[in-house]
Design a protein around this motif. Sequence first.
Motif, PDB file in Angstrom:
ATOM      1  N   ALA A  27      36.597  47.560  43.034  1.00 32.50           N
ATOM      2  CA  ALA A  27      35.746  46.511  42.471  1.00 32.50           C
ATOM      3  C   ALA A  27      34.293  46.674  42.911  1.00 32.50           C
ATOM      4  O   ALA A  27      34.015  47.001  44.069  1.00 32.50           O
ATOM      5  CB  ALA A  27      36.266  45.145  42.905  1.00 32.50           C
ATOM      6  N   TYR A  31      36.834  40.230  43.472  1.00 36.94           N
ATOM      7  CA  TYR A  31      37.761  39.101  43.302  1.00 36.94           C
ATOM      8  C   TYR A  31      38.217  38.700  44.702  1.00 36.94           C
ATOM      9  O   TYR A  31      38.859  39.482  45.390  1.00 36.94           O
ATOM     10  CB  TYR A  31      38.918  39.586  42.426  1.00 36.94           C
ATOM     11  CG  TYR A  31      40.292  38.988  42.634  1.00 36.94           C
ATOM     12  CD1 TYR A  31      40.518  37.614  42.547  1.00 36.94           C
ATOM     13  CD2 TYR A  31      41.385  39.826  42.877  1.00 36.94           C
ATOM     14  CE1 TYR A  31      41.812  37.097  42.721  1.00 36.94           C
ATOM     15  CE2 TYR A  31      42.677  39.317  43.037  1.00 36.94           C
ATOM     16  CZ  TYR A  31      42.880  37.956  42.966  1.00 36.94           C
ATOM     17  OH  TYR A  31      44.145  37.454  43.127  1.00 36.94           O
ATOM     18  N   LYS A  34      41.523  32.646  44.602  1.00 30.67           N
ATOM     19  CA  LYS A  34      42.231  32.416  43.344  1.00 30.67           C
ATOM     20  C   LYS A  34      42.832  31.020  43.304  1.00 30.67           C
ATOM     21  O   LYS A  34      43.067  30.396  44.334  1.00 30.67           O
ATOM     22  CB  LYS A  34      43.316  33.476  43.143  1.00 30.67           C
ATOM     23  CG  LYS A  34      44.385  33.500  44.233  1.00 30.67           C
ATOM     24  CD  LYS A  34      45.411  34.604  43.968  1.00 30.67           C
ATOM     25  CE  LYS A  34      46.254  34.904  45.187  1.00 30.67           C
ATOM     26  NZ  LYS A  34      47.176  36.016  45.024  1.00 30.67           N
ATOM     27  N   GLN A  38      47.612  32.929  39.815  1.00 26.15           N
ATOM     28  CA  GLN A  38      46.799  34.141  39.847  1.00 26.15           C
ATOM     29  C   GLN A  38      45.569  34.056  38.940  1.00 26.15           C
ATOM     30  O   GLN A  38      45.207  35.037  38.305  1.00 26.15           O
ATOM     31  CB  GLN A  38      47.652  35.346  39.426  1.00 26.15           C
ATOM     32  CG  GLN A  38      48.839  35.621  40.333  1.00 26.15           C
ATOM     33  CD  GLN A  38      48.427  36.372  41.582  1.00 26.15           C
ATOM     34  OE1 GLN A  38      48.308  35.789  42.651  1.00 26.15           O
ATOM     35  NE2 GLN A  38      48.173  37.640  41.442  1.00 26.15           N
ATOM     36  N   SER A 168      49.754  41.344  40.902  1.00 26.55           N
ATOM     37  CA  SER A 168      48.632  41.428  41.840  1.00 26.55           C
ATOM     38  C   SER A 168      47.364  41.331  41.009  1.00 26.55           C
ATOM     39  O   SER A 168      47.212  42.065  40.026  1.00 26.55           O
ATOM     40  CB  SER A 168      48.690  42.765  42.574  1.00 26.55           C
ATOM     41  OG  SER A 168      47.596  42.874  43.449  1.00 26.55           O
ATOM     42  N   GLY A 169      46.469  40.424  41.391  1.00 25.75           N
ATOM     43  CA  GLY A 169      45.287  40.165  40.565  1.00 25.75           C
ATOM     44  C   GLY A 169      44.556  41.431  40.155  1.00 25.75           C
ATOM     45  O   GLY A 169      44.314  41.686  38.966  1.00 25.75           O
ATOM     46  N   SER A 170      44.211  42.268  41.136  1.00 24.00           N
ATOM     47  CA  SER A 170      43.401  43.446  40.829  1.00 24.00           C
ATOM     48  C   SER A 170      44.139  44.434  39.913  1.00 24.00           C
ATOM     49  O   SER A 170      43.510  45.269  39.265  1.00 24.00           O
ATOM     50  CB  SER A 170      42.956  44.140  42.118  1.00 24.00           C
ATOM     51  OG  SER A 170      44.080  44.439  42.912  1.00 24.00           O
ATOM     52  N   ARG A 173      43.182  45.039  36.252  1.00 26.83           N
ATOM     53  CA  ARG A 173      42.025  45.881  35.901  1.00 26.83           C
ATOM     54  C   ARG A 173      42.400  47.360  35.852  1.00 26.83           C
ATOM     55  O   ARG A 173      41.508  48.211  35.833  1.00 26.83           O
ATOM     56  CB  ARG A 173      40.890  45.654  36.923  1.00 26.83           C
ATOM     57  CG  ARG A 173      40.351  44.190  36.990  1.00 26.83           C
ATOM     58  CD  ARG A 173      39.109  44.131  37.873  1.00 26.83           C
ATOM     59  NE  ARG A 173      39.374  44.796  39.128  1.00 26.83           N
ATOM     60  CZ  ARG A 173      39.299  44.238  40.338  1.00 26.83           C
ATOM     61  NH1 ARG A 173      38.897  42.984  40.463  1.00 26.83           N
ATOM     62  NH2 ARG A 173      39.578  44.924  41.423  1.00 26.83           N
ATOM     63  N   SER A 226      45.825  40.691  51.548  1.00 29.86           N
ATOM     64  CA  SER A 226      44.878  40.115  50.584  1.00 29.86           C
ATOM     65  C   SER A 226      45.297  38.702  50.199  1.00 29.86           C
ATOM     66  O   SER A 226      44.463  37.809  50.077  1.00 29.86           O
ATOM     67  CB  SER A 226      44.818  40.960  49.316  1.00 29.86           C
ATOM     68  OG  SER A 226      44.249  42.191  49.587  1.00 29.86           O
ATOM     69  N   THR A 227      46.619  38.526  50.020  1.00 30.46           N
ATOM     70  CA  THR A 227      47.102  37.212  49.585  1.00 30.46           C
ATOM     71  C   THR A 227      46.709  36.129  50.589  1.00 30.46           C
ATOM     72  O   THR A 227      46.248  35.047  50.200  1.00 30.46           O
ATOM     73  CB  THR A 227      48.635  37.266  49.390  1.00 30.46           C
ATOM     74  OG1 THR A 227      48.888  38.325  48.462  1.00 30.46           O
ATOM     75  CG2 THR A 227      49.193  35.983  48.843  1.00 30.46           C
ATOM     76  N   HIS A 230      42.892  35.593  50.269  1.00 30.42           N
ATOM     77  CA  HIS A 230      42.532  34.778  49.096  1.00 30.42           C
ATOM     78  C   HIS A 230      42.737  33.291  49.405  1.00 30.42           C
ATOM     79  O   HIS A 230      41.920  32.456  49.060  1.00 30.42           O
ATOM     80  CB  HIS A 230      43.413  35.137  47.894  1.00 30.42           C
ATOM     81  CG  HIS A 230      43.071  36.437  47.242  1.00 30.42           C
ATOM     82  ND1 HIS A 230      41.909  36.627  46.540  1.00 30.42           N
ATOM     83  CD2 HIS A 230      43.732  37.621  47.178  1.00 30.42           C
ATOM     84  CE1 HIS A 230      41.881  37.859  46.073  1.00 30.42           C
ATOM     85  NE2 HIS A 230      42.971  38.487  46.448  1.00 30.42           N
ATOM     86  N   ALA A 318      39.588  45.295  50.928  1.00 31.46           N
ATOM     87  CA  ALA A 318      40.015  44.450  52.047  1.00 31.46           C
ATOM     88  C   ALA A 318      40.624  45.325  53.145  1.00 31.46           C
ATOM     89  O   ALA A 318      41.815  45.280  53.415  1.00 31.46           O
ATOM     90  CB  ALA A 318      41.002  43.404  51.560  1.00 31.46           C
TER      91      ALA A 318
HETATM   92  C1  DP6 Z   1      39.302  42.837  48.088  1.00 28.66           C
HETATM   93  O1  DP6 Z   1      44.582  41.983  43.906  1.00 28.66           O
HETATM   94  O2  DP6 Z   1      45.262  42.703  46.219  1.00 28.66           O
HETATM   95  O3  DP6 Z   1      40.413  44.332  46.640  1.00 28.66           O
HETATM   96  O4  DP6 Z   1      46.193  38.988  43.677  1.00 28.66           O
HETATM   97  O5  DP6 Z   1      46.897  38.507  46.007  1.00 28.66           O
HETATM   98  O6  DP6 Z   1      47.618  40.634  44.906  1.00 28.66           O
HETATM   99  P1  DP6 Z   1      46.552  39.565  45.016  1.00 28.66           P
HETATM  100  O7  DP6 Z   1      45.269  40.263  45.631  1.00 28.66           O
HETATM  101  P2  DP6 Z   1      44.621  41.677  45.355  1.00 28.66           P
HETATM  102  O8  DP6 Z   1      43.139  41.413  45.892  1.00 28.66           O
HETATM  103  C2  DP6 Z   1      42.185  42.418  45.852  1.00 28.66           C
HETATM  104  C3  DP6 Z   1      40.965  41.975  46.510  1.00 28.66           C
HETATM  105  C4  DP6 Z   1      39.891  43.026  46.703  1.00 28.66           C
HETATM  106  C5  DP6 Z   1      38.758  42.858  45.703  1.00 28.66           C
HETATM  107  C6  DP6 Z   1      39.018  43.286  44.296  1.00 28.66           C
HETATM  108  O9  DP6 Z   1      39.779  44.243  44.062  1.00 28.66           O
HETATM  109  O10 DP6 Z   1      38.394  42.681  43.399  1.00 28.66           O
END
Ligand code: DP6
Length: 364
Positions: A27, A31, A34, A38, A168-170, A173, A226-227, A230, A318
């Motif tokens: 990124a 992100y 949240k 999610q 997983s949020g990222s 993408r 990461s969870t 967040h 992270a």
């Molecule tokens: C710091 O996607 O790993 O990489 O949704 O809880 O699975 P969850 O989290 P995740 O968070 C990534 C955070 C990051 C920044 C980013 O990739 O945008």
Amino acid sequence: MLDFNFKSAINHINEGVVTWSSPSNIALIKYWGKKESQIPENPSISFTLNDCKTTTTLKYSKKEDVNHFSFEIYLDGEQKDDFKPKIETFFKRIEHYVPFLKEYHFTIETSNTFPHSSGIASSASGMSALALCVMSIEKALSETSSSEDEMSQSYFNKKASFLARLGSGSACRSIEGDLIVWGEHKEIKGSSDAYGIVYPYEVHDHFKNYQDTILLVDKGEKQVSSTVGHNLMHNHPFAKRRFEQAHEHMSKLIAILKTGDLDAFIEIVESEALTLHAMMMTSLPYFILMKPNTLEIINAIWAYRNRTKSKICFTLDAGANVHVLYPENEKDAVMEFINNELVVYCQNRHYISDQIGFGANQIQ
Ligand code: DP6
């Protein structure tokens, strides 16, 4: 909002196998924070990594009992029961949209192109590869030879991204394209909190084949997931301002991507990386994921940039590892700098050379 509910199973399939390879991403605008389901607190944008990938084969066979999920998971041929809770949670979250999951027993075989003990998060590439496999099953179940039932590529990708987000949020993408936006932003048409989209505007040639060398400072498991991180953005004293800042950074980045202003690009990317870690340091409980060598590398990059007028910069995810970003035309010079001055800060002198590009593909 698109309807991602499962239409109906037209075909009866007893068993099958599907394989997808899917990339990791890094990124530029982060992100971090949240809401329920999610949904991100702010928009993010990432470069897709061409070579850091997960390949997942999903074998499925019909079972009698449809009351629970049934699956086994292997990493590089070795059974990995410690991955099961994450997959179980993923299946629970997506079941509503792919209700056939409980009808099959799954064997999930997965492998990464990058070493799994490298400290590189495999959740983006891993969850996106699995979401793509699930979508291939949905397509096989619901498509007939009539064009009416044909699933469009655009729907396939959007729903794959939507499902991946729930894992997983990222990961949302990592479905298509090399520059991806996730999360609603008023100036980005089509942007959504529900899935990632390919960045829809002009991108200057300076960003083509942008290089990313990942310096492996610490290959261990991170102490804070990461969870958990967040979640610490809830009631965080600076959260509101941080989320606004991400929107502002995105507005600025739109112009930067168009004009190719690399100095302005560096400012946003490095500020985002340090803000991410600042959020960790100012949450309660507070924590630090950078290591002394992370700071050594950052300082060496700044000194090199001052000395040479290079357009090199860094970003962080992270963890303690450093992503060194630079334009393709500086590849030889920067690699020399990395080998001469930065590898000493890497664990076992290890780094991974990658570049921006899209490498997802269905293998079977
Ligand atoms: C710091 O996607 O790993 O990489 O949704 O809880 O699975 P969850 O989290 P995740 O968070 C990534 C955070 C990051 C920044 C980013 O990739 O945008």
